[in-house]
Design a protein around this motif. Structure first.
Motif, PDB file in Angstrom:
ATOM      1  N   ILE A  92       0.835  -1.206   0.000  1.00 24.02           N
ATOM      2  CA  ILE A  92       0.000   0.000   0.000  1.00 24.02           C
ATOM      3  C   ILE A  92       0.863   1.248   0.000  1.00 24.02           C
ATOM      4  CG2 ILE A  92      -1.509   1.362   1.504  1.00 24.02           C
ATOM      5  CD1 ILE A  92      -3.004  -1.221   2.126  1.00 24.02           C
ATOM      6  N   LYS A  93       1.943   1.211   0.797  1.00 26.57           N
ATOM      7  CA  LYS A  93       2.873   2.342   0.835  1.00 26.57           C
ATOM      8  C   LYS A  93       3.458   2.583  -0.557  1.00 26.57           C
ATOM      9  CE  LYS A  93       5.906   5.254   2.737  1.00 26.57           C
ATOM     10  NZ  LYS A  93       5.509   6.611   3.047  1.00 26.57           N
ATOM     11  N   ASP A  94       3.841   1.493  -1.239  1.00 22.23           N
ATOM     12  CA  ASP A  94       4.384   1.630  -2.599  1.00 22.23           C
ATOM     13  C   ASP A  94       3.369   2.233  -3.555  1.00 22.23           C
ATOM     14  OD1 ASP A  94       6.698   0.586  -1.809  1.00 22.23           O
ATOM     15  OD2 ASP A  94       6.443  -1.393  -2.723  1.00 22.23           O
ATOM     16  N   LYS A  95       2.145   1.781  -3.431  1.00 28.34           N
ATOM     17  CA  LYS A  95       1.149   2.137  -4.441  1.00 28.34           C
ATOM     18  C   LYS A  95       0.547   3.511  -4.203  1.00 28.34           C
ATOM     19  CE  LYS A  95      -2.370  -0.217  -7.128  1.00 28.34           C
ATOM     20  NZ  LYS A  95      -3.090  -1.475  -7.295  1.00 28.34           N
ATOM     21  N   TYR A  96       0.189   3.805  -2.951  1.00 27.38           N
ATOM     22  CA  TYR A  96      -0.507   5.068  -2.685  1.00 27.38           C
ATOM     23  C   TYR A  96       0.406   6.117  -2.048  1.00 27.38           C
ATOM     24  CZ  TYR A  96      -4.426   1.768  -2.929  1.00 27.38           C
ATOM     25  OH  TYR A  96      -5.304   0.783  -3.290  1.00 27.38           O
ATOM     26  N   GLY A  97       1.590   5.722  -1.572  1.00 19.74           N
ATOM     27  CA  GLY A  97       2.506   6.665  -0.947  1.00 19.74           C
ATOM     28  C   GLY A  97       2.134   7.078   0.457  1.00 19.74           C
TER      29      GLY A  97
ATOM     30  N   ILE B 149      -7.809 -11.460  -2.847  1.00 23.74           N
ATOM     31  CA  ILE B 149      -8.403 -10.153  -3.139  1.00 23.74           C
ATOM     32  C   ILE B 149      -7.320  -9.138  -3.463  1.00 23.74           C
ATOM     33  CG2 ILE B 149      -9.674  -8.237  -2.118  1.00 23.74           C
ATOM     34  CD1 ILE B 149     -11.055 -10.499  -0.405  1.00 23.74           C
ATOM     35  N   SER B 150      -6.193  -9.209  -2.743  1.00 22.74           N
ATOM     36  CA  SER B 150      -5.165  -8.184  -2.919  1.00 22.74           C
ATOM     37  C   SER B 150      -4.452  -8.295  -4.261  1.00 22.74           C
ATOM     38  CB  SER B 150      -4.140  -8.284  -1.797  1.00 22.74           C
ATOM     39  OG  SER B 150      -3.344  -9.424  -2.007  1.00 22.74           O
ATOM     40  N   GLY B 156      -8.178   0.011  -6.029  1.00 21.55           N
ATOM     41  CA  GLY B 156      -8.584  -0.134  -4.639  1.00 21.55           C
ATOM     42  C   GLY B 156      -8.341  -1.505  -4.043  1.00 21.55           C
ATOM     43  N   SER B 157      -7.732  -2.433  -4.804  1.00 20.47           N
ATOM     44  CA  SER B 157      -7.666  -3.821  -4.352  1.00 20.47           C
ATOM     45  C   SER B 157      -6.941  -3.996  -3.027  1.00 20.47           C
ATOM     46  CB  SER B 157      -6.964  -4.676  -5.396  1.00 20.47           C
ATOM     47  OG  SER B 157      -7.545  -4.494  -6.626  1.00 20.47           O
ATOM     48  N   LEU B 158      -5.757  -3.345  -2.913  1.00 23.92           N
ATOM     49  CA  LEU B 158      -4.972  -3.533  -1.689  1.00 23.92           C
ATOM     50  C   LEU B 158      -5.732  -3.012  -0.485  1.00 23.92           C
ATOM     51  CD1 LEU B 158      -1.485  -2.515  -3.029  1.00 23.92           C
ATOM     52  CD2 LEU B 158      -2.118  -4.742  -2.153  1.00 23.92           C
ATOM     53  N   LEU B 159      -6.358  -1.867  -0.673  1.00 24.35           N
ATOM     54  CA  LEU B 159      -7.102  -1.284   0.441  1.00 24.35           C
ATOM     55  C   LEU B 159      -8.282  -2.175   0.826  1.00 24.35           C
ATOM     56  CD1 LEU B 159      -6.865   1.237   2.140  1.00 24.35           C
ATOM     57  CD2 LEU B 159      -8.591   2.288   0.696  1.00 24.35           C
ATOM     58  N   ALA B 160      -8.987  -2.679  -0.202  1.00 26.46           N
ATOM     59  CA  ALA B 160     -10.116  -3.574   0.074  1.00 26.46           C
ATOM     60  C   ALA B 160      -9.633  -4.804   0.821  1.00 26.46           C
ATOM     61  CB  ALA B 160     -10.809  -3.982  -1.219  1.00 26.46           C
ATOM     62  N   ALA B 161      -8.456  -5.337   0.399  1.00 26.55           N
ATOM     63  CA  ALA B 161      -7.931  -6.537   1.044  1.00 26.55           C
ATOM     64  C   ALA B 161      -7.611  -6.278   2.500  1.00 26.55           C
ATOM     65  CB  ALA B 161      -6.695  -7.033   0.302  1.00 26.55           C
TER      66      ALA B 161
END
Lengths: 107, 491
Positions: A92-97, B149-150, B156-161
């Motif tokens: 998530i850190k990589d993708k959204y910063g 899911i991730s 939004g996949s990572l966040l949803a996961a």
């Protein structure tokens, strides 16, 4: 009394997971939350006046060893959950910063 | 014959580390398919045997019941086991060229391994006779589903996961704590033993507390109305084939745990009657059905629309259970299978056609009727099933549901079922209208649809029609199960 403390820990963990926006803090909350249930299992395994369950001639009352074994399994599950969560947070850190849940912009 | 329950779990479990070493995606894919097919054959053999001769019990390591762990295949287990594994197999068959577009190439073999583990978890939950084992299998399936899911490359996949991970873990820990309390009261984890001892245990407030925890935990897993938020996000952001798979299986597992825990294990203390718990859930689900149908009508995004529709249909299932009469349980069991088939079919068609889109808007369906005549006529049949029109299986489940309601004290609920069915017509019609009566302005739909995928969709459609015409299969088994359950309760 111990049970009250235990449930306080349970609620603190739940509160952190719901309240915090920072994902790492959420994982910490999750760990507190899970640990409180592990401690609950250890609490119920204690038998009044019991000794550790190793058979000896001069003892007849032992603590219940089964909850310990169950919790060993649950701890493994908890470790797996934590490591998966941390791995996802790195992605998530990589993708959204950011790792603040509220700051992530999906728009 | 006695060994089959354990084989269903261990064969795929033994295969997963081997797949991890093989790494070649084609071999992994073929082996996954083969093992799923073997599993289905085993399950059908098991199902027929259980149907004719009663429960099959397997004792792990030869330890007898209260001490050792047992696997218990009864009719309810086989019923859930069969449709979950068939859905999984059909999704796997059609997954090949869908996931190539949505998942990073290096992770493809891991994806199939996680899929197998997820399915092992589901099978384990359904088969086990040990309540702690149920928790462990629940976590196996949950952890692999967070991974599945991730994996999508949507935004939004990572966040949803991770959000599903947090809420799913909360649910699992609730269940764990509840199991702990039940264990403290009875000193046993074996479901049969627990069912007997819970009636004799000294009753206290902590049992009520554990009931609340169980309800919350199971409610999260089965997307009971106010706890359904994760389902919408997960269905919208997971790889589309995973959405397809979960729509037919994961929430149904929640329903299974609800049935097993509240109506089987704990029925000697009739847990649903404290504080009018059944009525409370009934009204909450009713509100859920109304609101989520309303949201589904409003949605412009097809996946989210179908997700809200899933919440509504799960609401029907839970309402039928909470009527607390045998007919209600029959209706819910029939609807579990019928809804699973219909929703898997609908999601599968969307997944096959739109392999590149994250958001499939209603507009995107314009003019597809000409482009894919076979797929779209299947879509229409399945859509009719969702509404509950005659000759589809949806009609049968609505029929049983309404009959059960009329027999119970909540006869006035039938109006709401009819109203929401009517509202379902609105959103399904919005899709059908675009498919057949709009001009073609579509560019995002793909052309390379394999014969296997069409085969899967047609199989699901035929199942829908078959179960709509020949009801003795589902309703016969469902009636058997529910009369078994209520015979025990009446004793």
């Amino acid at each position: 009394m111990l049970y009250v403390l235990n449930m306080t820990l349970f609620l603190i963990g739940l509160f952190i997971i719901i309240r915090e926006s920072n994902l790492i803090k959420k994982v910490i909350g999750l760990n507190i939350f899970q640990s409180s249930v592990f401690i609950f299992y250890i609490l119920i395994s204690k038998v009044e006046g019991g000794v550790p369950p190793i058979i000896s001639a001069d003892q007849s009352i032992y603590s219940n060893p089964l909850p310990h074994v169950l919790i060993l399994t649950a701890i493994v599950v908890s470790i797996a959950t934590t490591s998966l969560a941390l791995a996802l947070i790195i992605k998530i850190k990589d993708k959204y910063g950011t790792i603040e849940e509220d700051d992530i912009d999906l728009g | 014959m006695n060994q089959i329950p354990i084989l269903i779990i261990t064969l795929p479990l033994l295969l997963t580390p081997i797949l991890l070493l093989i790494r070649k995606i084609n071999i992994v894919y073929v082996l996954t398919l083969v093992i799923s097919l073997i599993n289905i054959i085993l399950i059908l053999t098991l199902g027929i045997e259980v149907y004719n001769n009663g429960n099959i019990i397997y004792e792990l390591g030869g330890w007898p019941a209260p001490i050792g762990i047992r696997l218990n295949a009864d009719l309810l287990s086989c019923y859930f086991l069969t449709f979950i594994n068939v859905m999984s197999f059909l999704c796997l068959v059609s997954s090949k060229n869908i996931i190539k577009h949505q998942i990073h190439e290096d992770n493809l073999y891991l994806f199939y391994i996680a899929w197998l583990l997820c399915n092992i978890g589901f099978s384990g939950i359904v088969l086990t006779d040990d309540i702690f084992n149920l928790f462990v299998f629940l976590e196996i399936s949950s952890l692999s589903s967070y991974f599945l899911i991730s994996q999508a490359n949507y935004k939004g996949s990572l966040l949803a996961a991770i959000q599903y991970l947090f809420i799913g873990s909360i649910g699992a820990v609730f269940i764990l704590l509840a199991i702990g309390i039940l264990y403290a009261h009875t000193g046993t984890l074996n479901m049969h033993d627990l069912a007997m001892k819970i009636g004799q245990a000294k009753f206290s407030k902590s049992i009520i507390f554990s009931l609340g925890l169980l309800l919350a935990g199971i409610g999260i897993k089965s997307a009971l109305f106010p706890l359904h938020g994760w389902l919408i996000k997960t269905y919208a952001y997971a790889p589309s084939i995973v959405t397809t798979y979960f729509s037919g299986t994961s929430t149904k597992i929640g329903i299974y745990i609800l049935l097993r825990v509240f109506l089987d294990i704990l029925n000697s203390i009739s847990p649903l009657e404290y504080y009018k718990l059944a009525q409370f859930i009934l009204f909450i689900s009713l509100l859920g059905v109304l609101l989520s149908t309303f949201y589904a009508v409003k949605q412009q995004e097809v996946k989210k629309m179908l997700a809200y529709s899933s919440v509504a249909q799960l609401g029907y299932i839970i309402i039928a259970i909470m009527l607390l009469i045998p007919d209600g349980l029959t209706a819910s069991l029939i609807h579990v299978v019928n809804h699973s088939i219909i929703k898997t079919g609908l999601f599968l068609i969307i997944a096959i056609i739109f392999i590149n889109n994250q958001n499939v808007m209603i507009e995107d369906l314009s003019g597809l009727g000409k482009k894919y005549p076979i797929l779209m006529s299947c879509f229409v049949v399945l859509g009719f099933g969702l509404i509950g029109l005659p000759i589809t299986s949806g009609f049968i489940s609505k029929w049983y549901l309404v009959t059960a309601m009329l027999k119970s004290e909540y006869w006035y609920f039938t109006f709401i079922v009819l109203l929401t069915s009517f509202m379902t017509l609105f959103y399904v019609w919005a899709l059908i209208e675009k498919i057949y009566f709009a001009t073609n302005n579509n560019s995002s739909a793909v052309n390379n649809i394999s014969i296997y995928q069409i085969f899967c969709v047609i199989t699901l459609t035929i199942m829908t029609i078959y179960l709509g015409l020949e009801t003795s299969l589902t309703s016969g088994i469902a009636q058997n199960i529910s009369s078994d359950f209520y015979r025990i309760i009446e004793k």
